[in-house]
Design a protein around this motif. Structure first.
Motif, PDB file in Angstrom:
ATOM      1  N   LEU A 598      32.562  43.787  58.380  1.00 17.41           N
ATOM      2  CA  LEU A 598      32.305  45.104  58.949  1.00 17.41           C
ATOM      3  C   LEU A 598      33.544  45.962  58.745  1.00 17.41           C
ATOM      4  CD1 LEU A 598      30.733  43.973  62.358  1.00 17.41           C
ATOM      5  CD2 LEU A 598      29.536  44.465  60.209  1.00 17.41           C
ATOM      6  N   GLY A 599      33.355  47.131  58.146  1.00 16.14           N
ATOM      7  CA  GLY A 599      34.492  47.998  57.867  1.00 16.14           C
ATOM      8  C   GLY A 599      34.496  49.257  58.694  1.00 16.14           C
ATOM      9  N   PHE A 600      35.589  49.984  58.571  1.00 12.87           N
ATOM     10  CA  PHE A 600      35.770  51.263  59.256  1.00 12.87           C
ATOM     11  C   PHE A 600      34.677  52.239  58.817  1.00 12.87           C
ATOM     12  CE2 PHE A 600      38.462  55.199  59.909  1.00 12.87           C
ATOM     13  CZ  PHE A 600      38.514  55.086  61.285  1.00 12.87           C
ATOM     14  N   ARG A 601      34.238  53.072  59.725  1.00 12.09           N
ATOM     15  CA  ARG A 601      33.163  54.045  59.505  1.00 12.09           C
ATOM     16  C   ARG A 601      31.845  53.366  59.142  1.00 12.09           C
ATOM     17  NH1 ARG A 601      35.146  59.129  59.872  1.00 12.09           N
ATOM     18  NH2 ARG A 601      37.377  59.405  59.505  1.00 12.09           N
ATOM     19  N   LYS A 602      31.596  52.233  59.817  1.00 13.14           N
ATOM     20  CA  LYS A 602      30.317  51.523  59.800  1.00 13.14           C
ATOM     21  C   LYS A 602      29.919  50.972  58.423  1.00 13.14           C
ATOM     22  CE  LYS A 602      28.527  54.138  63.785  1.00 13.14           C
ATOM     23  NZ  LYS A 602      28.575  53.088  64.790  1.00 13.14           N
ATOM     24  N   THR A 603      30.886  50.687  57.571  1.00 14.20           N
ATOM     25  CA  THR A 603      30.561  50.040  56.299  1.00 14.20           C
ATOM     26  C   THR A 603      30.304  48.556  56.538  1.00 14.20           C
ATOM     27  OG1 THR A 603      32.917  49.697  55.840  1.00 14.20           O
ATOM     28  CG2 THR A 603      31.888  51.692  54.954  1.00 14.20           C
ATOM     29  N   ARG A 604      29.536  47.909  55.629  1.00 11.49           N
ATOM     30  CA  ARG A 604      29.165  46.507  55.778  1.00 11.49           C
ATOM     31  C   ARG A 604      29.122  45.867  54.393  1.00 11.49           C
ATOM     32  NH1 ARG A 604      23.696  46.043  59.024  1.00 11.49           N
ATOM     33  NH2 ARG A 604      22.928  45.869  56.910  1.00 11.49           N
ATOM     34  N   SER A 605      29.419  44.576  54.325  1.00 16.21           N
ATOM     35  CA  SER A 605      29.293  43.851  53.067  1.00 16.21           C
ATOM     36  C   SER A 605      29.236  42.359  53.351  1.00 16.21           C
ATOM     37  CB  SER A 605      30.459  44.168  52.122  1.00 16.21           C
ATOM     38  OG  SER A 605      31.694  43.726  52.679  1.00 16.21           O
ATOM     39  N   MET A 606      28.763  41.609  52.355  1.00 14.34           N
ATOM     40  CA  MET A 606      28.640  40.155  52.466  1.00 14.34           C
ATOM     41  C   MET A 606      29.344  39.489  51.284  1.00 14.34           C
ATOM     42  SD  MET A 606      26.875  39.182  55.167  1.00 14.34           S
ATOM     43  CE  MET A 606      26.659  37.482  54.610  1.00 14.34           C
ATOM     44  N   ALA A 607      29.866  38.300  51.536  1.00 12.42           N
ATOM     45  CA  ALA A 607      30.476  37.521  50.463  1.00 12.42           C
ATOM     46  C   ALA A 607      30.237  36.043  50.722  1.00 12.42           C
ATOM     47  CB  ALA A 607      31.975  37.808  50.371  1.00 12.42           C
ATOM     48  N   ALA A 608      30.141  35.282  49.636  1.00  8.05           N
ATOM     49  CA  ALA A 608      30.023  33.824  49.722  1.00  8.05           C
ATOM     50  C   ALA A 608      31.394  33.216  49.475  1.00  8.05           C
ATOM     51  CB  ALA A 608      29.031  33.315  48.685  1.00  8.05           C
ATOM     52  N   TYR A 609      31.771  32.223  50.306  1.00 12.20           N
ATOM     53  CA  TYR A 609      33.077  31.590  50.165  1.00 12.20           C
ATOM     54  C   TYR A 609      32.923  30.213  49.542  1.00 12.20           C
ATOM     55  CZ  TYR A 609      37.788  29.972  51.241  1.00 12.20           C
ATOM     56  OH  TYR A 609      39.064  29.496  51.149  1.00 12.20           O
ATOM     57  N   ASP A 610      33.651  29.980  48.474  1.00  6.43           N
ATOM     58  CA  ASP A 610      33.658  28.686  47.800  1.00  6.43           C
ATOM     59  C   ASP A 610      34.890  27.922  48.268  1.00  6.43           C
ATOM     60  OD1 ASP A 610      34.081  26.547  45.939  1.00  6.43           O
ATOM     61  OD2 ASP A 610      32.794  27.586  44.493  1.00  6.43           O
ATOM     62  N   LYS A 611      34.688  26.863  49.051  1.00  9.32           N
ATOM     63  CA  LYS A 611      35.818  26.112  49.610  1.00  9.32           C
ATOM     64  C   LYS A 611      36.639  25.425  48.524  1.00  9.32           C
ATOM     65  CE  LYS A 611      33.462  23.543  52.435  1.00  9.32           C
ATOM     66  NZ  LYS A 611      33.174  22.494  53.444  1.00  9.32           N
ATOM     67  N   THR A 612      35.987  25.062  47.407  1.00  5.11           N
ATOM     68  CA  THR A 612      36.691  24.342  46.348  1.00  5.11           C
ATOM     69  C   THR A 612      37.639  25.260  45.594  1.00  5.11           C
ATOM     70  OG1 THR A 612      34.794  22.860  46.103  1.00  5.11           O
ATOM     71  CG2 THR A 612      36.417  22.898  44.311  1.00  5.11           C
ATOM     72  N   THR A 613      37.113  26.396  45.146  1.00  2.00           N
ATOM     73  CA  THR A 613      37.958  27.340  44.405  1.00  2.00           C
ATOM     74  C   THR A 613      38.683  28.314  45.325  1.00  2.00           C
ATOM     75  OG1 THR A 613      36.118  28.912  44.155  1.00  2.00           O
ATOM     76  CG2 THR A 613      36.387  27.211  42.448  1.00  2.00           C
ATOM     77  N   ARG A 614      38.278  28.334  46.616  1.00  2.00           N
ATOM     78  CA  ARG A 614      38.868  29.203  47.630  1.00  2.00           C
ATOM     79  C   ARG A 614      38.765  30.673  47.219  1.00  2.00           C
ATOM     80  NH1 ARG A 614      44.564  27.568  48.803  1.00  2.00           N
ATOM     81  NH2 ARG A 614      44.211  27.879  51.022  1.00  2.00           N
TER      82      ARG A 614
END
Length: 653
Positions: A598-614
């Protein structure tokens, strides 16, 4: 360029050169060049570190030019007003010439020096000036002495002075020409109107998110302008969270938050005013051991062998880990000490922009000490520096702790601007613990270190640690040495067998990386050492600083009424665990390797985290995950802002 364009440009240049406003144009041009050079130098540095590609440079330069133009106009605005209003009879006076020359000298020196400061700030934080820069100005003594001890300030001042003289020498003819122009008021007024119109239009057309793509945080930071981001942070330093961040219906937020914090041995309290109030119950009788929390300054997991397999830096911690319960995947909630404090001691989310440690009306909050006092403990907060910094003394003193800081340690063997050495801190802590033991008090103490921090200066005679000039590596080695010394001395104490030691960092060493929330830099050590009571084990589940207090209370089998946003990470299934983060103006929730941001001025985004490659990879928006994130931060903010009665351990004054 066409003949007509060249003719128009030549005519415009002639008009400007024959106007007193050539002085403002000179100032605007000088700032544009300084800011461009700063951006290019920072970009080269980022490219060398692998944080930036050449393909990203055109956008960085184009967006940056827009921000620079706005700030250049703002810097020149007072001069423009002056040039519009100053009568001709004063404009050509000797005192005015001296004023303009000295004003240019001071301004150019300041702008060039600011460019150098930005370089060092970016080197430390991978960011333009932000909330950290604003907060540091509140404590000028500690910060400026630290800067003097940590950076080549004198050399930069001399270089900046020489550069200022050179620029003024090269600009002397244009300055002289501008000061000799005769320009009546009717000819001056349109310049002022035009400048004002540009500033008004820019104010409504551009904000802090203009030009941000959120695909590479470092690129977005480089495209920004340091002065713009500084004042944006200062203006929004006490913002209304609900106005600037994504929110949802209150009933829906409560339902989602309850689902996240629920655990098998907890039952929500019907009729409670606080939406997350619940009774946490353990079947076994409580083990009321002494609890000592070593809150370690800037000790990222990357430096600890037991976490990173990096040999040599932390032999003492590695040995302690072999006899401890080690939480192998623990994340800090933020990048500042106060964020670590609110998370570890109050299990409270990192709501932007400020930690509750620094906010007003933070007295009598429900926190770890609330539960410990109810179970017969005498809480203490022991800090190696002056606890007035970042409002620490007030926060802990108003929330159930007896505060001991540097003022109570009159003759340390070694100290720098941030505080006494970790050894001196631990020696004094033992004096406090010994006294408590004599009084038959149950010990619960949060001990905050300071040594692993610039300027990285340490006592003489520690093997492998340079007294000065050893940098971060020396800081980690010294922190490890001091922890080893602490455990060795603790073993000699009569209360050793009934003591549990928690070793956890306040945050990582520094935040770097392309992601808006670079998760690997938030990884910290968290281990529990008590050979008589805690069996050695490695726990690989997701753990957050918010989980430290409830997990420790679980290890002690203490049942209690909870308002914590974290939970006992050793109970329940792995799928239910989450971690919360803050970085500058961005916040996020990690759940099942998906990061909802959640960002400033109500921005939004999603990301997938790869634990192996970090690494993080962009994902399409997931409304469920984003709403879960919004629910926890929204309830945390509303609980604090509205002062729910159950939030207070004691009635607010």
């Amino acid at each position: 360029m066409s003949s007509a364009s060249r003719q128009w440009t030549s005519r415009a240049r002639g008009i400007l050169l024959n106007s007193r406003f050539v002085l403002a144009a000179l100032l605007i041009g000088a700032y544009a060049v300084i800011s461009l050079l700063t951006r290019v130098v920072l970009s080269v540095k980022a490219q060398a570190a692998g944080q930036l590609t050449t393909a990203e440079m055109p956008r960085i330069l184009a967006v940056g030019a827009g921000y620079d133009a706005i700030i250049a106009m703002m810097i020149a605005a007072p001069l423009v007003v002056w040039l519009v209003l100053l009568p001709e009879r004063w404009f050509h006076r000797r005192w005015h010439r001296a004023l303009i020359w000295s004003g240019f000298a001071i301004t150019l020196f300041g702008l060039m020096y600011l460019g150098a400061v930005e370089y060092f700030f970016f080197d430390e934080f991978d960011s333009r000036f932000n909330f950290v820069a604003v907060e540091y100005l509140i404590y000028p003594h500690e910060v400026f002495v630290n800067i003097w001890q940590s950076y080549p300030v004198a050399q930069v001042l001399i270089a900046t002075g020489l550069a200022t003289v050179l620029v003024l020498w090269r600009a002397r003819s244009t300055l002289g020409r501008g000061l000799n122009v005769v320009e009546p008021f009717p000819g001056r007024l349109p310049w002022g109107i035009a400048a004002g119109a540009v500033l008004v239009a820019a104010h409504f057309a551009i904000n802090i998110n203009s030009g941000r793509l959120n695909t590479n945080r470092v690129a977005d930071e480089l495209a920004a302008n340091g002065i713009y981001t500084f004042f944006n942070a200062a203006i929004n330093n006490h913002l209304d969270y609900n106005q600037f961040y994504a929110t949802l219906d209150s009933a829906q937020a409560i339902a989602r938050a309850r689902k996240i914090v629920a655990q098998p041995n907890a039952e929500f309290l019907p009729g409670a005013l606080h939406p997350l109030a619940r009774r946490v119950t353990y079947d076994q009788p409580p083990k009321l051991l002494n609890v000592i929390v070593l809150l370690e300054e800037s000790l990222g997991a990357e430096f600890v062998g037991a976490y990173s397999q990096r040999p040599g830096l932390t032999p003492n911690l590695d040995r302690i880990a072999e006899e401890s319960l080690v939480f192998t995947r623990t994340y800090a909630s933020g990048t500042r000490t106060v964020r670590g404090m609110e998370a570890v001691t109050a299990s409270f989310p990192p709501v932007p922009p400020e930690s509750i440690v620094k906010r007003s009306k933070n007295e009598g909050l429900f926190n770890w000490s609330t539960v410990m006092k109810e179970n017969g403990y005498t809480p203490t907060f022991i800090y190696g520096g002056y606890g007035t910094f970042d409002n620490m003394n007030h926060f802990f003193g108003s929330n159930g702790y007896k505060v001991i800081d540097r003022t109570d340690m009159p003759a340390p063997n070694f100290a720098n601007i941030w505080g006494v050495s970790d050894e001196d801190l631990f020696r004094h802590a033992f004096r406090v613990f010994d006294d408590q033991h004599r009084k038959q008090e149950r010990i619960f103490s949060v001990v905050m270190t300071t040594s692993n921090h610039k300027p990285f200066t340490f006592p003489q005679g520690v093997s492998g640690v340079k007294p000065e000039g050893g940098g971060r590596e020396a800081g980690v080695r010294y922190a490890d040495y001091a922890i080893g010394w602490f455990i060795k001395e603790l073993k000699k104490k009569p209360y050793f067998d009934s003591t549990l030691v928690v070793i956890v960092a306040d945050h990582g060493a520094r935040t770097y990386g392309r992601a808006s929330i670079p998760l690997p830099t938030y990884e910290i050590p968290f281990m529990v050492y008590s050979p008589k009571h805690i069996a050695p084990k490695r726990f690989d589940g997701l753990t957050s600083q918010l989980d430290v207090a409830p997990t420790m209370l679980g290890l002690l089998n203490i049942s209690y009424d909870s308002l914590f946003f974290g939970k006992d990470t050793l109970i329940g299934d792995a799928q239910s665990r989450v971690a919360l983060f803050n970085h500058n103006r961005d916040i996020a929730l990690l759940h099942n390797e998906q990061l909802a941001q959640l960002g400033f001025r109500k921005t939004r985004s999603m990301a997938a985290y790869d634990k192996t490659t970090r690494t993080l990879a962009r994902l399409p928006d997931n409304d469920d995950a984003l709403l879960d994130a919004a629910s926890l931060f929204q309830i945390a903010y509303d609980s604090y802002a509205n002062r729910h009665p159950m939030l207070a351990a004691t009635p607010p004054q």
